[in-house]
Design a protein around this motif. Sequence first.
Motif, PDB file in Angstrom:
ATOM      1  N   SER A 122      85.308  26.042  18.716  1.00 21.17           N
ATOM      2  CA  SER A 122      85.747  27.417  18.989  1.00 21.17           C
ATOM      3  C   SER A 122      87.182  27.645  18.506  1.00 21.17           C
TER       4      SER A 122
ATOM      5  N   LYS B 134      88.250  28.922  14.788  1.00 27.31           N
ATOM      6  CA  LYS B 134      88.332  30.338  14.398  1.00 27.31           C
ATOM      7  C   LYS B 134      89.781  30.767  14.141  1.00 27.31           C
ATOM      8  N   GLN B 135      90.735  30.013  14.723  1.00 25.99           N
ATOM      9  CA  GLN B 135      92.144  30.358  14.548  1.00 25.99           C
ATOM     10  C   GLN B 135      92.724  29.795  13.254  1.00 25.99           C
TER      11      GLN B 135
END
Length: 443
Positions: A60, A63-64
């Motif tokens: 997750s 995504k950054q």
Amino acid sequence: MEKIIVLDTNVLLHDPQAIFSFQYHKVVIPAVVLEEIDSKKRLADELGRNARHISRLLDSLRKQGHLHNGIALPGGGILKVELNHRSFERVQSLFSEISNDNRILAVALNYQLEQKDKADKRQVVIVSKDVLVRIKADVLGLLAEDYLPDQSVISSDGYTGYGTIYVHPSVIDEFYSNRFLPVAMIPVKGRLRPNEFVILKDEIGTSKSALLKVSQDGCRLEPLYLSNDPVWGISARSAQQRMALELLLNDDIPLVTLSGKAGTGKTLLALAAGLMKVEDEHKYKKLLIARPVVPMGKDIGYLPGEKEEKLRPWMQPIYDNLEFLFDTKKTGDIDKILLGMGSIQVEALTYIRGRSIPGQFIIIDEAQNLSRHEVKTIVSRVGEGSKIVLMGDTEQIDHPYLDAVSNGLTHIIESFKQESISGHMSLEKGERSRLAQLAADLL
């Protein structure tokens, strides 16, 4: 000063949220750590669950940006998966084996050597729950620390559930006259907790004493309501055992924790209280007894037979105590008794997830081998009208990633010690035999 934190695999397998525990520092996960996590993700136990959790968490965060370039964390720090610090030469001169632990050490050492020439050099710290990794780091000149945010106990002694207070004999006389005492009359440092026990002794030195319990609102000291009559043939042999029975038989305290060395009577007292509540008083519909399946020493592997046959070796300590309480004479008698009664169920904790357990007296043995997450899962299964007892010996932990202060039993004792619905007792004196007591003390 900002630091560079290099994480060992066991930290992430112990707490997948560990990457968020280091505030504004740079957190580095060596590539070899990802490989070790990948090897654990198919396990069906707590390690496998945590491996899958950290895998999803890192996915997750992608995504950054690219993890190998570093991404910002919510707390202000930086997370980076390190791919370029795999040179093993400097570590190999001292530790020749190319193991995963040594590769993690090599990453930390290479970072430290890089920082030496920088004007704004940062301290490099390797964080590991493996004692030998920390020792190796010290040999290499690296700063190494244990992962501590999950440790529950602040004081060295922890909460015992009782204390001894010396007072003027007139205070003891007033208690026996009024059958209660305001907490304000007791000279005690700090605050007495709900359902905590107090032993009052004469400060002058006479034999005058009194045993009291703090009320659930924490305002009064009250007498114990139970007499010293036997409970299913079991009589308290010490003040601590009598206090434990007071908690076990009190229907207004749905959570009880017991700790103590082997042979102090934890399991026997809990079973006796459970049998009285289920069979004699019919307060609960069923007595559910469970313990974690964690072996001491080398595992014997797969066991033949149906579920009950597989569980029998793990649950044998429970059956031993039941045989004593029912005073059985022959092998197999206890199985016939339990089958005929139908109100006693012996289970492994493997099957407790997803259940709701109302109206039952639940005993969880060997709770020191549970993680904080597992204890939360178990206690959150307790339904309306149930009582749960967790017990264990924090000096006998068989789980590889738990210790005396990070295990689930210690965590729940410290978390619930201020709550009126819980009570704790630390049993000290061994009652199994003189030999067992000496073994617990000397060995």
